[in-house]
Every structure is written in C-alpha cells, then in structure tokens.
Design an enzyme around this catalytic site. Structure first.
Site, short mmCIF file in Angstrom:
data_model
loop_
_atom_site.label_atom_id
_atom_site.label_comp_id
_atom_site.label_asym_id
_atom_site.label_seq_id
_atom_site.Cartn_x
_atom_site.Cartn_y
_atom_site.Cartn_z
N GLU A 1 -16.05 51.16 27.84
CA GLU A 1 -15.83 51.11 29.28
C GLU A 1 -15.40 52.51 29.69
OE1 GLU A 1 -13.51 47.88 32.07
OE2 GLU A 1 -12.37 48.97 30.58
N HIS B 1 -10.96 41.53 20.58
CA HIS B 1 -9.62 41.96 20.21
C HIS B 1 -8.95 42.59 21.42
CE1 HIS B 1 -10.59 42.60 15.62
NE2 HIS B 1 -10.42 41.33 15.93
N GLU B 2 -8.29 41.80 22.22
CA GLU B 2 -7.46 42.40 23.27
C GLU B 2 -6.11 42.71 22.62
OE1 GLU B 2 -7.72 43.45 26.69
OE2 GLU B 2 -5.85 44.25 25.89
N HIS C 1 -12.96 48.71 25.36
CA HIS C 1 -12.49 48.81 26.75
C HIS C 1 -11.14 49.52 26.77
CE1 HIS C 1 -15.26 46.16 29.26
NE2 HIS C 1 -15.90 46.52 28.16
N GLU D 1 -9.96 54.45 35.21
CA GLU D 1 -10.56 53.40 36.07
C GLU D 1 -10.32 53.69 37.55
OE1 GLU D 1 -9.52 49.60 34.42
OE2 GLU D 1 -10.39 50.10 32.49
N GLU E 1 -15.78 44.63 36.90
CA GLU E 1 -14.69 43.66 37.06
C GLU E 1 -13.81 43.94 38.27
OE1 GLU E 1 -13.19 44.45 33.14
OE2 GLU E 1 -11.45 45.53 33.88
N ASN F 1 -3.91 48.09 41.25
CA ASN F 1 -4.66 47.27 40.31
C ASN F 1 -4.91 47.92 38.97
OD1 ASN F 1 -6.05 46.22 43.22
ND2 ASN F 1 -5.14 44.74 41.81
#
Ligand code: NOJ
Ligand code: CA
Length: 685
Positions: free
Chosen positions: A487, A400-401, A468, A177, A493, A198
């Site tokens: 992702e 499902h995190e 993700h 990311e 986001e 972040n």
C-alpha cells in the site's frame, strides 16, 4: 532470473589531484548524451554536482556529504583522491512486472574522497547516469579509525533552478496516506495536513518537508526525486528551502535523534532523480528497479501474480466487522464459502480473509500481544475454508495485522509464516496500523530493517507478501520478488470512512507513488455510492473508471475489492476484471498529464492480447488512440466505457460495453465522463 551481460567496460581514469584548494571538476554523460552530470569540489573542499538535461540546467550546484558521530564532518575539507568511470549495459528478465525485460544501461562515475585533516577518512560517492535520470550513493569502506557509524545528518542537496510545480505529500514519519497537493515549491505547507483525523498514526514534525517520490514539472522537463534500494538505512524526506528552491535530505530518526546506526563498510540507498521530457516516461522508467541488486531468490517458480477478493470492503463500509464484539463478524466459514463460490465461478484465484484470527476486539488499543496470528475465532473453520477453497481452485490469502506491535510480530513471525506454510497458504497481507511498539517511527531505519526481516523470512517459507502501512517502495522487488505489492498511499479504503479521494487522486498516483513500485490500491468498487451502508461516503469515480484502474495502477496482486452481491448486478462489467491480467509483456503510456489524465496500454505476458486503461480527473475528455502498437491481424476489442450521461457524482454507474473488430491501423475514439474512464480488452483473433 536471467542476467544477460552485454558489455562491461572499465576505465580507470585514476588521476591524482593536488591537494591545494583548487576547484576539481569532472563530467560524465548518459549513454545517449542527453543528461550531463558535472561533479566538483569547491574551495572549502565541499563535494557537489550539477545536472544538465537537454542543454538546460535542471539541478544547479548542489552539495553532498555526511556528518557522522558528532564530530566527523564528511561534507567539507575533502579532497578527491581518484575518479573512475565504467559503462554497464545489460538486459535482465523479471518473473513479473510491467514488462518482461528491463534494459539497464548507464555510465558510472566514482569519486573517491578523503578528509584533509585528521583523522584521515576515505569515502566514495558513486553516480550512475542513465538516459532517464541519475542515481548516486555514498559508500564508506572499511578502514582504520571508523567502525560503528552513527549518521547524524545526511547533507544531500537537490538545488532546483526555479520555483517548480510539485505534487507532494507531507514528510510524515509515520504515514504516506495523504492526498497529494499540487503547488509551487514555495507554497509547500505540510503542516496543513497535521493532525489529520483519519490517520491511525501520523507525525509531521517539519512543515517544510515532503515525502518521496516528489514529482515536479520544469520548463520542458519533468523530475522525480526518490530513493532506490532502501536497506538498513532510514527513509528520506526532503526539506524545502523556499528561497533557493533547494531540497535537502532529512532522514527519519531513531527516537534518540540519530538517523542511521551502522558499521563500515556501508552503502547508502541510491538517491534518484528521474529526468524526462514527457510525464509518461516517468511511468515507463526502470531507473529505480535497476538500482537494486538482482534477485536473491534463485528459483522464482513459486512466485505468481494473482487476483483476489476479500472479506474486507464489507468491514470498511460497516456491513460487518473484524471483531465479534463490534457487530456481526465478517470472517465466518459460511461467508468465506460465499466469496469462494463467486471467485471460483469468475476466475479469481484468491480470497483474503481479515478478522479470522483472535485479538481484533483489542485492535488499536495500546495493549501489546493482542494477536498471536494463528488462533481462529470459533466461527471460522480455517481447515474447512482451505478444503473448500482448494476444491474450487481458490487460495486463501493470509492476514497478519500487527497493529504496530512489531515486538510481538518479530517474536512470532517465524511460527506465523510456518503456520501458513503448513496449511498451503502462499500469500500474506500484512499491516502496521497504529504506533509502533517498541517506540520507533514507521519510516525509520529500525522499521526498514523490520520490513526487510519480514520479506526475507517470508521467502524462507515460500510466502509472497502484500504489505500495508509499509516502508516506501524503492525497487526491492528486483532483489526479493516475493515482495509482490504494498500500500504506502491513500488507498481505496479512505472512500469508506474518511475525507474521500477526489477524482484527481487516481490520476496522480501513476506519476508519484507508483514510480516506487507496485501499488495495492484495491480497485473494483461497483456499488459506488453504497448508500445502504453509509449515506455520506462514496467512491468518487464512475464504474468504468474503476475498471480502467486495473491497467493504470500496476500491481501483480490486484483485488476485486467489492462484495459478490454488488458484482452480481453488473456481471457484464465484471468480465473485464476476470479477463485483465496481472503480469505484462510490455507497457506503453499513450497520453498523460499529471493529476489530470493518463492512458496506459499493456500487453499480456505470454500472449498478443492488449489491455488499455484510460482515466480522467473531474474533467470530461476525448482521446483518439492509435492502435499501432498491436501486432498484425484482427483483434476483438471489448470497450467498457462511461455511458453518455455518466458522471462520477451524478451518475457513476452508467456504462456501456461495445464489441468491435480492429487492427493496428485503426484509431480508437474514447470519451471519458467527468471523473470517468474507459477500459479496453483487445484479444487477438
Ligand atoms: C489497514 C489496511 O490498509 C487495510 O486494508 C486493512 O483492512 C486494515 N489495516 C485492517 O488490517
Ligand atoms: Ca492503510
């Protein structure tokens, strides 16, 4: 899926070489002859290759091989025992994708090698030469003297001929990311992104390593290095030697330092080099998906592309939250019904609800077992939401995190999918935010195997996945078409709570991350500045560019990411999101410059309608598009474009919508504002 084999020729060249220290080389070309691969072994018995494209050397002598189990060196003192070549040509059909059919046409060369010293071991390097690039892999057959294999080092080199311009992200072992940097290879400094505030989990151990796809521009050509069919193996980063412009594979290890733990027979993922003249050809190349096995799911009738909304962006901008103890939770039955009403009225098939299941108050703690994936908070009546959704034709998208607690997820995965299957939920978004438990790196072999277990298990339950914080996309969607999207990049986001994505970001994605496969970028933010929630954050595009992203950034699941009340203010523009398909008959890139602009036209699967997305970075642009790809007859063109005064920062919500009749003899003149875009829907009349 239908495989149509057109031609299979097998030629066994099969000549034995003398084992004296003599240079042994051979050559094979792509079907159209534009790419020529030379393989060789030098005096030290080191195997290597070289690639010529369009009469230019694009990869100079580069060496290959492995160091195994501490002492077995499969990179030198080798001899070539035999060479065989084959030609393969098929056209296969995919259940969903950027095109219905895919041509898979290549010439293959297999080098069979053995060690000249004891213990005598054999292995193979298989090369496939396509018209748009090359893939090669290592194979270690079953044999005496080698059972379990520990790969300590894969020594694959890519020796570039110059200090090329590259678009790169750091070789982070935990996260993709990052923003891309455009620089010369000699200017790469991945350490500059270390300790990014972040990223929930990041580890950049080597300032000179980058992740793939790594896309580069040479003199009259473009290259992108990546991998295909990443199965039971570690993710590959590339270490850059600045002096020689040589990239060497550097695998993400287990915590004990071993890169890959496996057994013979083994096959590595394919190392891929896409080689093209124009950057747009990278986007339409099918090399990576072709280097994956055909579908293991026989009946794919249950696998369906979809558009969805989500109780999601409102958490990211801070209107509501995931956990009841933070501020007002978003996942209430009432709120879900509000989204369902909007989705149903505007032909969006799905609703993702995040924060519906207990555990979120402990999210991001180091605590384990915080989610059981099946217990709703008291304010979310899942059966009522399902009933209501069904009555309005809107599916619930499960969530499902894992919060990185893979140990717990592995244990509960089967029952968690079963829970959704029993309730008729067919799509699940998963997430792996934070450090992995047990201690492993996100991009390691252990995690590659976990992600694969999840896909296989989901298929057993007829569940489609959108992952993700995934492992990189390497074309496995061919083998597991229930793996719809992922992702694996810096998505929308980040605009809500981080250093925001600059306008060039979305103009870079199609030439880098998207080469691996579909991207769940979550486009469609209309409330660009969202000042009522956060004054210091914003999306750095115009509204019209958000629409264009539905065509430019491919995913078979596309989110309409903003809130219903924000869409209510621009229902005329929302019509494009309603109309744009998520499954395509064919794709054409009409113009392209990496990180600057790109225009893509796609024909809707099963109709003669076409959709165009055109986006730019900070620069304003004008394009004339020939519509010669349209079928015969009249089309109604609906053009969603930046207003004359639009600007990504100063005036992002200015747009106009025009309707006109066009044919395939017309030219469409487009004007894109700085940071803007144009979306066009073309309906055959
Ligand atoms: C990270 C995902 O990328 C994001 O979409 C999601 O909202 C959060 N995890 C919470 O699961
Ligand atoms: Ca993420």
């Amino acid at each position: 899926m239908k495989n149509i084999m057109r031609l299979l020729i097998v030629t066994l060249v099969g000549f034995l070489f003398f084992s004296c220290a003599k240079k042994q080389s051979t050559q094979i070309s792509s079907p159209n002859g534009n790419i020529v691969l030379n393989t060789f072994t030098n005096k030290e018995g080191e195997p290597g290759y070289k690639i010529v494209f369009d009469n230019k050397t694009v990869i100079d002598s580069s060496f290959l091989g492995y160091v195994l189990n501490d002492r077995l060196d499969l990179s030198r003192n080798l001899q070539v025992d035999s060479i065989s070549t084959t030609t393969f040509n098929e056209t296969w059909e995919r259940p969903w994708g950027e095109s219905r059919t895919v041509d898979n046409y290549y010439n293959q060369l297999t080098l069979s090698l053995s060690t000249k010293t004891d213990p005598v071991l054999t292995f193979k390097i298989v090369f496939r030469v396509f018209d748009d690039g090359i893939g090669f892999r290592y194979e270690i057959p079953e044999q005496q003297g080698i059972d379990s294999i520990f790969i300590n080092n894969e020594k694959t080199q890519f020796h570039l001929t110059d200090d090329l311009t590259a678009w790169w992200i750091p070789g982070d072992w935990e996260s993709y990311e990052h923003l891309w940097t455009k620089s010369r290879l000699s200017e790469i400094d991945a350490g500059a992104r270390r300790n990014h505030p972040n990223l929930s989990c990041t580890l950049i151990p080597d300032s000179l390593a980058v992740n793939t796809p790594l896309t580069m521009e040479g003199d009259g050509y473009y290259l992108s290095i990546h991998e295909a069919s990443l199965v039971d193996y570690a993710g590959m980063t590339l270490h850059v030697d600045k002096g020689s412009h040589t990239l060497t594979s550097s695998l993400v290890p287990w915590p004990d330092g071993v890169k890959v733990k496996t057994k013979s027979p083994m096959k590595s993922p394919w190392r891929t080099i896409q080689i093209v003249k124009e950057p747009g050809e990278l986007i339409t190349s099918n090399l990576i998906v072709n280097l994956n096995e055909p579908s293991k799911i026989e009946n794919t009738g249950w696998i369906k592309p979809s558009k969805y909304m989500g109780i999601w962006w409102e958490m990211h901008i801070g209107k509501s939250s995931w956990a009841p103890t933070w501020n007002n939770p978003g996942a209430t039955t009432e709120n879900a019904k509000k989204y369902i009403d909007f989705a149903s009225k505007h032909h969006i098939d799905g609703l993702l609800v995040e924060g519906w299941n207990t555990g979120w108050e402990n999210w991001l703690d180091t605590a384990t077992q915080i989610f059981d994936f099946v217990t709703p908070y008291p304010y979310f009546n899942i059966d009522e939401v399902l009933r209501y959704g069904k009555s309005k034709g809107v599916n619930l998208i499960g969530h499902h995190e894992t919060s990185g607690d893979v140990a717990t997820y592995d244990r509960l995965m089967d029952s968690a999918y079963q829970y959704y299957e029993d309730k008729g939920v067919k799509y699940v978004k998963s997430g792996y935010v934070g450090r992995i438990t047990p201690h492993q790196y996100h991009h390691s072999q252990w995690m590659v195997n976990h992600y694969q277990r999840a896909v296989t298990k989901a298929a057993e339950h007829h569940i489609m996945l959108d992952v993700h914080e995934p492992i990189k996309a390497t074309g496995l969607r061919r083998t597991w078409p229930n793996l719809l999207s992922r992702e694996g990049l810096r998505g929308q986001e980040f605009n809500a709570w981080s250093e925001t994505n600059p306008p060039s970001h979305t103009a870079t994605i199609p030439f880098t991350r998207m080469l691996g496969g579909p991207v769940d970028f979550t486009p469609g933010i209309f409330n660009i500045k969202f000042n009522e929630f956060k004054k210091d954050k914003q999306v750095n595009t115009t509204l019209a560019k958000q629409l264009a992203l539905y065509v430019v950034i491919y995913s078979p699941v596309q989110m309409a990411a903003d809130l219903p009340e924000h869409y209510e203010k621009h229902l005329d523009a929302f019509k494009f999101i309603e109309d744009v398909p998520v499954n395509w008959e064919r794709t054409k890139v009409l113009n392209a410059a990496i990180g600057e602009y790109v225009t893509i036209a796609r024909q809707e699967r099963g109709t003669d309608n076409w959709f165009i997305g055109s986006i730019t970075n900070e620069e304003q642009r004008e394009f004339d598009l020939l519509l010669d790809f349209l079928q015969e007859g009249n089309y109604k063109a609906v053009i969603y474009k930046d207003g004359p005064d639009a600007h990504w920062d100063k005036n992002p919500v200015s747009y106009t919508i025009d309707s006109l009749t066009v044919t395939n003899e017309d030219i469409l003149h487009l004007k894109l504002a700085p940071g803007g875009g144009v979306a066009v829907a073309l309906f055959q009349k």
